[in-house]
Design a protein around this motif. Sequence first.
Motif, PDB file in Angstrom:
ATOM      1  N   TRP A 271      37.299  22.977  44.603  1.00 18.82           N
ATOM      2  CA  TRP A 271      37.086  23.760  45.814  1.00 18.82           C
ATOM      3  C   TRP A 271      38.379  24.391  46.332  1.00 18.82           C
ATOM      4  N   GLY A 272      39.422  23.590  46.469  1.00 18.34           N
ATOM      5  CA  GLY A 272      40.668  24.116  47.002  1.00 18.34           C
ATOM      6  C   GLY A 272      41.261  25.202  46.130  1.00 18.34           C
ATOM      7  N   GLY A 273      41.104  25.074  44.818  1.00 17.79           N
ATOM      8  CA  GLY A 273      41.662  26.072  43.918  1.00 17.79           C
ATOM      9  C   GLY A 273      40.924  27.387  43.922  1.00 17.79           C
ATOM     10  N   GLN A 274      39.701  27.395  44.475  1.00 19.46           N
ATOM     11  CA  GLN A 274      38.920  28.626  44.514  1.00 19.46           C
ATOM     12  C   GLN A 274      39.314  29.529  45.680  1.00 19.46           C
ATOM     13  N   LEU A 275      39.976  28.973  46.686  1.00 23.34           N
ATOM     14  CA  LEU A 275      40.344  29.769  47.853  1.00 23.34           C
ATOM     15  C   LEU A 275      41.472  30.736  47.517  1.00 23.34           C
ATOM     16  N   GLN A 276      41.423  31.900  48.134  1.00 21.68           N
ATOM     17  CA  GLN A 276      42.445  32.915  47.914  1.00 21.68           C
ATOM     18  C   GLN A 276      43.289  33.084  49.166  1.00 21.68           C
ATOM     19  N   GLN A 277      44.544  33.455  48.960  1.00 20.01           N
ATOM     20  CA  GLN A 277      45.437  33.696  50.084  1.00 20.01           C
ATOM     21  C   GLN A 277      44.958  34.921  50.856  1.00 20.01           C
ATOM     22  N   ALA A 278      44.668  34.748  52.140  1.00 17.20           N
ATOM     23  CA  ALA A 278      44.174  35.852  52.957  1.00 17.20           C
ATOM     24  C   ALA A 278      45.289  36.842  53.243  1.00 17.20           C
ATOM     25  N   SER A 279      44.912  38.133  53.261  1.00 14.52           N
ATOM     26  CA  SER A 279      45.878  39.175  53.605  1.00 14.52           C
ATOM     27  C   SER A 279      45.126  40.402  54.089  1.00 14.52           C
ATOM     28  N   PHE A 280      45.819  41.231  54.865  1.00 12.91           N
ATOM     29  CA  PHE A 280      45.264  42.487  55.361  1.00 12.91           C
ATOM     30  C   PHE A 280      46.244  43.597  55.040  1.00 12.91           C
TER      31      PHE A 280
ATOM     32  N   GLY B 164      47.840  43.931  52.430  1.00 12.89           N
ATOM     33  CA  GLY B 164      48.985  43.319  51.768  1.00 12.89           C
ATOM     34  C   GLY B 164      49.803  42.391  52.634  1.00 12.89           C
ATOM     35  N   ILE B 165      49.464  42.242  53.922  1.00 16.45           N
ATOM     36  CA  ILE B 165      50.214  41.360  54.822  1.00 16.45           C
ATOM     37  C   ILE B 165      49.497  40.013  54.877  1.00 16.45           C
ATOM     38  N   PRO B 166      50.100  38.941  54.384  1.00 12.63           N
ATOM     39  CA  PRO B 166      49.406  37.645  54.339  1.00 12.63           C
ATOM     40  C   PRO B 166      49.337  36.985  55.715  1.00 12.63           C
ATOM     41  N   PHE B 167      48.323  36.148  55.890  1.00 12.19           N
ATOM     42  CA  PHE B 167      48.185  35.369  57.120  1.00 12.19           C
ATOM     43  C   PHE B 167      47.356  34.131  56.815  1.00 12.19           C
TER      44      PHE B 167
ATOM     45  N   ALA C 256      50.266  47.941  63.108  1.00 11.89           N
ATOM     46  CA  ALA C 256      50.374  49.267  62.492  1.00 11.89           C
ATOM     47  C   ALA C 256      49.370  49.417  61.352  1.00 11.89           C
ATOM     48  N   ALA C 257      49.170  48.349  60.579  1.00 18.50           N
ATOM     49  CA  ALA C 257      48.204  48.400  59.477  1.00 18.50           C
ATOM     50  C   ALA C 257      46.784  48.577  60.001  1.00 18.50           C
ATOM     51  N   ALA C 258      46.481  47.945  61.146  1.00 18.95           N
ATOM     52  CA  ALA C 258      45.141  48.060  61.725  1.00 18.95           C
ATOM     53  C   ALA C 258      44.864  49.465  62.230  1.00 18.95           C
ATOM     54  N   GLU C 259      45.903  50.205  62.584  1.00 17.92           N
ATOM     55  CA  GLU C 259      45.728  51.547  63.136  1.00 17.92           C
ATOM     56  C   GLU C 259      45.862  52.643  62.091  1.00 17.92           C
ATOM     57  N   MET C 260      46.059  52.265  60.837  1.00 22.05           N
ATOM     58  CA  MET C 260      46.136  53.254  59.765  1.00 22.05           C
ATOM     59  C   MET C 260      44.756  53.831  59.485  1.00 22.05           C
ATOM     60  N   PRO C 261      44.669  55.115  59.118  1.00 21.62           N
ATOM     61  CA  PRO C 261      43.355  55.723  58.837  1.00 21.62           C
ATOM     62  C   PRO C 261      42.789  55.263  57.497  1.00 21.62           C
ATOM     63  N   GLY C 262      41.485  55.392  57.361  1.00 19.72           N
ATOM     64  CA  GLY C 262      40.821  55.104  56.096  1.00 19.72           C
ATOM     65  C   GLY C 262      40.444  53.647  55.933  1.00 19.72           C
ATOM     66  N   PRO C 263      39.663  53.350  54.894  1.00 25.09           N
ATOM     67  CA  PRO C 263      39.264  51.968  54.619  1.00 25.09           C
ATOM     68  C   PRO C 263      40.480  51.097  54.323  1.00 25.09           C
ATOM     69  N   ALA C 264      40.365  49.823  54.655  1.00 22.17           N
ATOM     70  CA  ALA C 264      41.459  48.878  54.433  1.00 22.17           C
ATOM     71  C   ALA C 264      41.008  47.801  53.455  1.00 22.17           C
ATOM     72  N   THR C 265      41.976  47.235  52.748  1.00 20.17           N
ATOM     73  CA  THR C 265      41.691  46.134  51.830  1.00 20.17           C
ATOM     74  C   THR C 265      42.052  44.821  52.510  1.00 20.17           C
ATOM     75  N   LEU C 266      41.074  43.931  52.583  1.00 21.03           N
ATOM     76  CA  LEU C 266      41.286  42.609  53.158  1.00 21.03           C
ATOM     77  C   LEU C 266      40.902  41.566  52.122  1.00 21.03           C
ATOM     78  N   ILE C 267      41.773  40.597  51.919  1.00 23.49           N
ATOM     79  CA  ILE C 267      41.478  39.489  51.014  1.00 23.49           C
ATOM     80  C   ILE C 267      40.877  38.357  51.842  1.00 23.49           C
ATOM     81  N   HIS C 268      39.628  38.047  51.571  1.00 21.34           N
ATOM     82  CA  HIS C 268      38.911  36.983  52.270  1.00 21.34           C
ATOM     83  C   HIS C 268      39.075  35.693  51.465  1.00 21.34           C
ATOM     84  N   PRO C 269      39.294  34.551  52.121  1.00 23.43           N
ATOM     85  CA  PRO C 269      39.538  33.311  51.367  1.00 23.43           C
ATOM     86  C   PRO C 269      38.444  32.968  50.360  1.00 23.43           C
ATOM     87  N   THR C 270      37.180  33.212  50.712  1.00 21.22           N
ATOM     88  CA  THR C 270      36.083  32.835  49.817  1.00 21.22           C
ATOM     89  C   THR C 270      35.378  34.026  49.186  1.00 21.22           C
TER      90      THR C 270
END
Length: 470
Positions: A37-46, A48-51, A114-128
Amino acid sequence: MERWSSVCWTSWTSSGGTVIFLGNDAVSIFAKPGDPWGGQLQQASFRGIPFGVLNAEGEYGRKIALHEYPYRDMPWAEDLGRATRHKTITGFIVENDLVTGTTDVLVVVQAMIAAAEMPGPATLIHPTLGELSIALPPGGLKVRESFDAGRYFELTFTFVEAGETLFPTILLGQLLTPLFAIATKLAIARSFIQSILNIAKYGAAIDDEIKFTTGVMLDGILSKGNDATSLSNQLSTLPGDNGRYVSGANVGLSSTATIETLSAQGAAARSQMVAQSAAVTAAVADPTTYAANAQVLIETLRASIASAATQITLLTSLATLTPNPIVDSSTIGVQRVIAQQTVVMIFQQFVLVEIALAAAAYQPTSYDDAVSVRDTVTGLLEAQILIQADAGNDDVMQAFSDLRKAVVDDLTASGGSLSVMEQFQFQESLPSLYLANRIYADVNRETELVVQADPIHPAFMPRAFRALAN
């Protein structure tokens, strides 16, 4: 502690007490050895900015239009497709994070805004869920900071899936429309059989009316069949360039077709329709066989027409074919009216299904052409939906509603990305070859331009005409 980590539980003691954080990968603490289970989780980012992530939730379902009717206890929930997926993620950014490598938390927070206010679709990495293409609405990113949290900033993302700006390239309608057509035909047959059984008790007058109305409808259908199988309508399948008045869109070219073979095919189709019409007439006393034979007759009529465009044109005129109305207010007269309407309805409904199938096979030449065909076909289907709704035939109404949606999806997919038609204006009449080179920089599109402008002669194109914009 001197450094913070989103890998594990971390505490920080201040004058306000002890604050405990659960990081993005902290769930691994609770995983048993060997648990994947733990190994399946991905590092979240928006962008390219991790959180780190505290929790996440999503909303899923279907788009439903709820219809409520007077004196009906139960509403009708019309399914309009999958609803937009809404998701919320609550996360954090903390200074000196061992996992994300964050050193100056204020710089990262400003970069996130600044990333949230950029135009166009954004790429977000969801943990699951992994990589998502999302759109942030107003207020889609909330940043929370407080005195007692110190160098810890909490983030809340509220977003929807971004979707695609282009129409799908896979024509799902060509797969779904035939399936819905089968279901609609079954609903039509069931409704017809039940209606005939309800009025059969009124005796010979009803039988005579069914026979008479059947004869009127079959005469109209055979007349259209003769038009459909005429040589002029079959010539569009001949190979080679046979002139702009013969060739056209949506035809099935045959490398072996000749005038003789087309004439023979037309004669065979006419003979087949005559035999099937006789089978319908012979089955007036058996509503089940009658419905099956009527269905086969209309299917044969459409199959005898080579061009999908011609199929739609000829069948549309049949969709409104009706005999003279009966004027009789007596008890038997009312039942004769019902018998007439029932016979007319089954033929009209089978014709509408075949029109929908023709629309699924239709290849529009432009966006405007796709819209025109869509509006024509859906207008016919919507009129039938209203008729069945008013009559209380819920099964037939729902079947036609599903069929209409499939037709709309199909024509949207096949024509949504095509070029629109544009009005062109020139000061003098010019040759088609010159205009093809001037408008499209491609003289090979001269034939296409001639078909669209329809000049008296290609050497003298009209000064104003509509053609594809590009």
